[in-house]
Design an enzyme around this catalytic site. Structure first.
Site, short mmCIF file in Angstrom:
data_model
loop_
_atom_site.label_atom_id
_atom_site.label_comp_id
_atom_site.label_asym_id
_atom_site.label_seq_id
_atom_site.Cartn_x
_atom_site.Cartn_y
_atom_site.Cartn_z
N HIS A 227 -48.82 -44.27 6.52
CA HIS A 227 -47.55 -44.44 7.23
C HIS A 227 -47.67 -45.60 8.20
O HIS A 227 -48.57 -45.62 9.03
CB HIS A 227 -47.20 -43.17 8.01
CG HIS A 227 -46.54 -42.12 7.17
ND1 HIS A 227 -45.65 -41.21 7.67
CD2 HIS A 227 -46.65 -41.85 5.84
CE1 HIS A 227 -45.24 -40.42 6.68
NE2 HIS A 227 -45.84 -40.77 5.57
N LYS B 61 -53.74 -35.51 17.80
CA LYS B 61 -55.06 -36.04 18.14
C LYS B 61 -56.23 -35.06 17.95
O LYS B 61 -57.39 -35.46 18.01
CB LYS B 61 -55.07 -36.50 19.61
CG LYS B 61 -54.23 -37.72 19.85
CD LYS B 61 -54.79 -38.92 19.12
CE LYS B 61 -53.82 -40.05 19.04
NZ LYS B 61 -54.01 -40.91 17.89
N PRO C 67 -50.54 -30.51 20.29
CA PRO C 67 -50.47 -31.22 18.99
C PRO C 67 -49.53 -32.42 18.96
O PRO C 67 -49.51 -33.14 17.97
CB PRO C 67 -49.96 -30.12 18.03
CG PRO C 67 -49.22 -29.16 18.91
CD PRO C 67 -49.93 -29.19 20.23
N TYR D 237 -40.10 -37.44 15.55
CA TYR D 237 -40.36 -36.66 16.77
C TYR D 237 -39.06 -36.68 17.58
O TYR D 237 -38.56 -37.77 17.90
CB TYR D 237 -41.45 -37.29 17.62
CG TYR D 237 -42.85 -37.25 17.04
CD1 TYR D 237 -43.27 -38.18 16.09
CD2 TYR D 237 -43.77 -36.29 17.46
CE1 TYR D 237 -44.57 -38.16 15.59
CE2 TYR D 237 -45.07 -36.26 16.96
CZ TYR D 237 -45.46 -37.20 16.02
OH TYR D 237 -46.74 -37.17 15.52
N TYR E 19 -51.42 -43.98 19.42
CA TYR E 19 -51.11 -43.15 18.25
C TYR E 19 -52.03 -43.48 17.07
O TYR E 19 -52.49 -42.59 16.37
CB TYR E 19 -49.64 -43.33 17.86
CG TYR E 19 -49.14 -42.28 16.90
CD1 TYR E 19 -48.69 -41.04 17.36
CD2 TYR E 19 -49.14 -42.51 15.53
CE1 TYR E 19 -48.25 -40.06 16.47
CE2 TYR E 19 -48.68 -41.54 14.63
CZ TYR E 19 -48.24 -40.32 15.12
OH TYR E 19 -47.81 -39.35 14.24
C1 PHB Z 1 -48.34 -31.93 11.23
O1 PHB Z 1 -48.00 -32.51 10.18
O2 PHB Z 1 -48.71 -30.76 11.22
C2 PHB Z 1 -48.27 -32.68 12.51
C3 PHB Z 1 -47.97 -34.02 12.49
C4 PHB Z 1 -47.89 -34.72 13.67
C5 PHB Z 1 -48.11 -34.08 14.87
C6 PHB Z 1 -48.43 -32.73 14.89
C7 PHB Z 1 -48.51 -32.02 13.71
O3 PHB Z 1 -48.01 -34.76 16.03
#
Ligand code: PHB
Ligand code: APR
Length: 388
Positions: A72, A295, A291, A199, A383
């Site tokens: 990505h 990280k 989460p 997000y 990130y």
């Molecule tokens: C996930 O795909 O479970 C996931 C992806 C990004 C995040 C947290 C969890 O920041």
């Protein structure tokens, strides 16, 4: 029993350390309380930094990730319906790999099995002894007591494991922040609602659209930690998710029966120091990040890379400089990553009881990001994974 490095825990941290040591000809044995199937049943995040991708390659565990993982080059950050694309590739020259932690664990387990290095699953009552001198681990298996002597112990046994608790309380400092919310997650066999991760901050709470593959999606919504899973039908979940994400993403959302649904609390946690005598802590045993920044696994992999370097230096060069420096070296990155995960969590969530001032500050921070490529670059560097 005897080995050079005893590893407690067969999560991704323990398995990766085991693989690196085995490849270097350093004897190691993994003790895991659960069964392999139980370990693989845990669903966790799925975004890998380039450093993690490189380490998987170095360990010889990268083939399926490259074949099946999804690179990505950006993701979307939304605030009350307004959308900002963070172009990771343009801002940093780097991307991330979307590949589930469960799959990373599966690949590492398969490698370990083919290497013939020993893993004792179902090891109960694990207790650490003499971590200052000649370390030993006692445990039981099928009810029979057993003992393992070793040069070093790697505590890769997660947040609740016995390793951190074996450090003398007078040397240990713990730092913690528990957030007043959790994430309700759903895994579903339907194509993702968007090509990249989304997000979203919404006054009803945070939401995240993620994925595991072109046909499997992972969605989250912020929820109260006291929520009861039974109260969340699939439809109620999708209705709530749809309210919180941009309209176009909501329109593309494909609903399907949840194949996994769970609530996880959000917490920041760091233990210091991460070595005492011949015991090291790595991964979730050493730190927890919320989460939001994806990280947890990446930080665990960085710990393990440093721990492997230290142990290899000990056995190859007879020097303990790396062993002595391990804690300070990994804590530097841990705290910078804690800061990033905390700040993204603070920006994107709706804090219960937050006053209007706090909400405006969150909005101002989002607006500052929109108007400043420099701020976007800092976000993107964090990130994709700090380089130094
Ligand atoms: C996930 O795909 O479970 C996931 C992806 C990004 C995040 C947290 C969890 O920041
Ligand atoms: N004896 C033996 N093994 C134990 C014990 C014990 N008493 N207690 C815990 N374990 C095992 C757990 O069963 C688990 O398999 O230690 C392992 C720890 O694995 P993880 O919790 O996956 O932790 P880690 O390997 O550090 O991985 C870090 O996992 O939680 C995510 O965000 C985190 O992605 C990061 C990654």
């Amino acid at each position: 029993m005897k080995t050079q490095v005893a590893i407690i825990g067969a999560g991704p941290a323990g398995l990766m350390l085991g693989q690196l040591l085995t490849r270097a000809g350093i004897d190691n044995l993994i003790l895991e309380r659960q069964s392999a199937d139980y370990v693989l049943g845990r669903i966790r995040a799925g975004v890998l930094e380039q450093g993690t991708v490189d380490l998987l390659d170095e360990a010889g565990a990268g083939a399926r990730m490259h074949a099946e993982g999804l690179p990505h080059s950006g993701f979307s950050l939304c605030f009350d319906g307004d959308e900002l694309r963070i172009d990771l590739e343009a801002l940093t020259g780097r991307a991330v790999m979307v590949y589930g932690q469960t799959e990373v664990t599966r690949d590492l387990m398969a490698l370990r099995q083919s290497s013939g290095a020993p893993t004792l699953y179902g090891a109960k009552d694990v207790a650490l002894h003499d971590i200052d001198g000649s370390p030993r681990i006692t445990f039981t298996r099928d009810g029979a007591p057993a003992q393992l002597s070793c040069d070093f112990i790697a505590g890769c046994d997660g947040f609740h494991g016995p390793s951190r608790a074996a450090m003398p309380p007078e040397v240990l400092r713990l730092f913690e922040r528990v957030y007043p919310f959790g994430w309700l997650g759903v895994l579903v066999d339907r194509p993702p609602a968007a090509h990249e991760l989304v997000y979203a901050h919404h006054e009803r709470g945070f939401a995240l659209c993620s994925m595991r593959s072109a046909t499997r999606s992972r969605y989250y919504i912020q929820c109260d930690t006291t929520e009861n899973l039974a109260d969340w039908s699939d439809d109620r979940f999708y209705d709530e998710l749809s309210r919180r994400i941009p309209a176009a993403t909501a329109a593309a959302l494909q609903r399907g029966p949840a194949i996994e649904k769970s609530i996880a609390p959000l917490r920041s946690f760091v233990a210091e120091p991460l070595r005492h005598g011949r015991l090291f802590l790595a991964g979730d045993a050493a730190h927890i990040v919320p989460p939001t920044g994806a990280k947890g696994l990446n930080l665990a992999m960085h710990d393990v890379r440093c721990l492997y370097d230290a142990l290899a230096e000990h056995y190859r060069a007879g020097s303990d400089a790396g062993v002595e420096h391990y804690s300070a070296r990994v804590l530097d990155r841990i705290w910078r990553t804690e800061r990033f995960s905390w700040s993204l969590t603070t920006l994107l969530h709706s804090f219960p009881g937050a006053d209007p001032f706090t909400r405006r500050i969150q909005r101002a921070e989002f607006d500052a990001l929109v108007s400043s490529p420099k701020l976007q670059t800092v976000l993107a560097e964090n990130y994709t994974g700090l380089v130094s």
